[in-house]
Design a protein around this motif. Sequence first.
Motif, PDB file in Angstrom:
ATOM      1  N   ARG A  21       0.837  -1.212   0.000  1.00 42.97           N
ATOM      2  CA  ARG A  21       0.000   0.000   0.000  1.00 42.97           C
ATOM      3  C   ARG A  21       0.869   1.258   0.000  1.00 42.97           C
ATOM      4  N   GLY A  22       1.940   1.237   0.797  1.00 44.44           N
ATOM      5  CA  GLY A  22       2.833   2.390   0.814  1.00 44.44           C
ATOM      6  C   GLY A  22       3.531   2.617  -0.511  1.00 44.44           C
ATOM      7  N   ALA A  23       3.996   1.515  -1.131  1.00 42.11           N
ATOM      8  CA  ALA A  23       4.753   1.645  -2.379  1.00 42.11           C
ATOM      9  C   ALA A  23       3.859   1.915  -3.583  1.00 42.11           C
ATOM     10  N   LEU A  24       2.676   1.310  -3.613  1.00 40.56           N
ATOM     11  CA  LEU A  24       1.846   1.401  -4.810  1.00 40.56           C
ATOM     12  C   LEU A  24       0.741   2.448  -4.747  1.00 40.56           C
ATOM     13  N   LEU A  25       0.401   2.900  -3.564  1.00 39.92           N
ATOM     14  CA  LEU A  25      -0.666   3.898  -3.455  1.00 39.92           C
ATOM     15  C   LEU A  25      -0.121   5.265  -3.065  1.00 39.92           C
ATOM     16  N   TRP A  26       0.528   5.323  -1.906  1.00 36.07           N
ATOM     17  CA  TRP A  26       0.938   6.625  -1.387  1.00 36.07           C
ATOM     18  C   TRP A  26       2.161   7.205  -2.080  1.00 36.07           C
ATOM     19  N   ALA A  27       3.137   6.382  -2.409  1.00 37.18           N
ATOM     20  CA  ALA A  27       4.357   6.902  -3.040  1.00 37.18           C
ATOM     21  C   ALA A  27       4.072   7.585  -4.378  1.00 37.18           C
ATOM     22  N   PRO A  28       3.296   6.997  -5.291  1.00 35.00           N
ATOM     23  CA  PRO A  28       3.016   7.720  -6.539  1.00 35.00           C
ATOM     24  C   PRO A  28       2.227   9.015  -6.327  1.00 35.00           C
ATOM     25  N   LEU A  29       1.278   8.999  -5.389  1.00 33.31           N
ATOM     26  CA  LEU A  29       0.507  10.220  -5.137  1.00 33.31           C
ATOM     27  C   LEU A  29       1.395  11.349  -4.616  1.00 33.31           C
ATOM     28  N   TYR A  30       2.190  11.037  -3.608  1.00 34.96           N
ATOM     29  CA  TYR A  30       3.076  12.065  -3.051  1.00 34.96           C
ATOM     30  C   TYR A  30       4.150  12.480  -4.051  1.00 34.96           C
ATOM     31  N   SER A  31       4.615  11.538  -4.849  1.00 39.26           N
ATOM     32  CA  SER A  31       5.658  11.863  -5.828  1.00 39.26           C
ATOM     33  C   SER A  31       5.148  12.798  -6.908  1.00 39.26           C
ATOM     34  N   VAL A  32       3.961  12.537  -7.392  1.00 37.87           N
ATOM     35  CA  VAL A  32       3.392  13.429  -8.418  1.00 37.87           C
ATOM     36  C   VAL A  32       3.180  14.817  -7.831  1.00 37.87           C
ATOM     37  N   LEU A  61      11.893   7.746  -6.326  1.00 32.32           N
ATOM     38  CA  LEU A  61      12.993   7.037  -5.659  1.00 32.32           C
ATOM     39  C   LEU A  61      13.152   7.468  -4.209  1.00 32.32           C
ATOM     40  N   LEU A  62      12.904   8.727  -3.932  1.00 27.90           N
ATOM     41  CA  LEU A  62      13.059   9.212  -2.564  1.00 27.90           C
ATOM     42  C   LEU A  62      11.854   8.900  -1.683  1.00 27.90           C
ATOM     43  N   LEU A  63      10.655   9.013  -2.232  1.00 25.96           N
ATOM     44  CA  LEU A  63       9.460   8.881  -1.414  1.00 25.96           C
ATOM     45  C   LEU A  63       8.950   7.452  -1.248  1.00 25.96           C
ATOM     46  N   SER A  64       9.323   6.547  -2.143  1.00 26.91           N
ATOM     47  CA  SER A  64       8.846   5.163  -2.012  1.00 26.91           C
ATOM     48  C   SER A  64       9.286   4.509  -0.702  1.00 26.91           C
ATOM     49  N   PRO A  65      10.574   4.537  -0.362  1.00 28.55           N
ATOM     50  CA  PRO A  65      10.957   3.930   0.925  1.00 28.55           C
ATOM     51  C   PRO A  65      10.353   4.647   2.127  1.00 28.55           C
ATOM     52  N   VAL A  66      10.191   5.952   2.021  1.00 26.25           N
ATOM     53  CA  VAL A  66       9.607   6.708   3.132  1.00 26.25           C
ATOM     54  C   VAL A  66       8.147   6.300   3.345  1.00 26.25           C
ATOM     55  N   CYS A  67       7.390   6.188   2.254  1.00 22.54           N
ATOM     56  CA  CYS A  67       5.980   5.784   2.363  1.00 22.54           C
ATOM     57  C   CYS A  67       5.854   4.345   2.845  1.00 22.54           C
ATOM     58  N   MET A  68       6.743   3.485   2.386  1.00 19.93           N
ATOM     59  CA  MET A  68       6.711   2.090   2.838  1.00 19.93           C
ATOM     60  C   MET A  68       7.016   1.997   4.327  1.00 19.93           C
ATOM     61  N   ALA A  69       7.996   2.761   4.789  1.00 20.06           N
ATOM     62  CA  ALA A  69       8.345   2.744   6.217  1.00 20.06           C
ATOM     63  C   ALA A  69       7.205   3.310   7.062  1.00 20.06           C
ATOM     64  N   ALA A  70       6.563   4.360   6.573  1.00 17.24           N
ATOM     65  CA  ALA A  70       5.444   4.945   7.322  1.00 17.24           C
ATOM     66  C   ALA A  70       4.277   3.966   7.410  1.00 17.24           C
ATOM     67  N   GLU A  71       3.965   3.278   6.328  1.00 13.53           N
ATOM     68  CA  GLU A  71       2.888   2.286   6.359  1.00 13.53           C
ATOM     69  C   GLU A  71       3.239   1.109   7.268  1.00 13.53           C
ATOM     70  N   ALA A  72       4.493   0.678   7.235  1.00 10.65           N
ATOM     71  CA  ALA A  72       4.909  -0.431   8.099  1.00 10.65           C
ATOM     72  C   ALA A  72       4.820  -0.033   9.568  1.00 10.65           C
TER      73      ALA A  72
END
Length: 115
Positions: A21-32, A61-72
């Motif tokens: 969910r963090g990588a596929l939902l939130w990261a693209p939204l925040y990145s755009v 590249l910067l926001l994907s790990p951040v969003c994944m860590a926040a969701e985890a």
Amino acid sequence: MNTKILMERETERNLSDALARGALLWAPLYSVGAAAVSYMLTAENPSTATPFSEVLMKALLLLSPVCMAAEAAGWAVFSKRKRLKRLGDRKDPLPKLVHFVPPLEARKVRTKHAA
């Protein structure tokens, strides 16, 4: 077919679900959003402007790990809270364990009572 396993899977959210969910939902939204803001701020000055695709890739590249860590982290907090709440709301008493008597002692007890 609604079996118990399917119902558990539909309601249960595990760590891999949170990471996806963090990588596929939130990261693209925040990145755009971040790329759009960054591009708008730098588009006025043509000498420092970078292509939008390059800004978007860097943001992904910067926001994907951040969003994944926040969701985890959110999953760890909320799943632990739900488990603790389930344990705390239990009204019925804990089941009593059956007293285990080894086979040799059981024979001794039977012979004493029989005599």
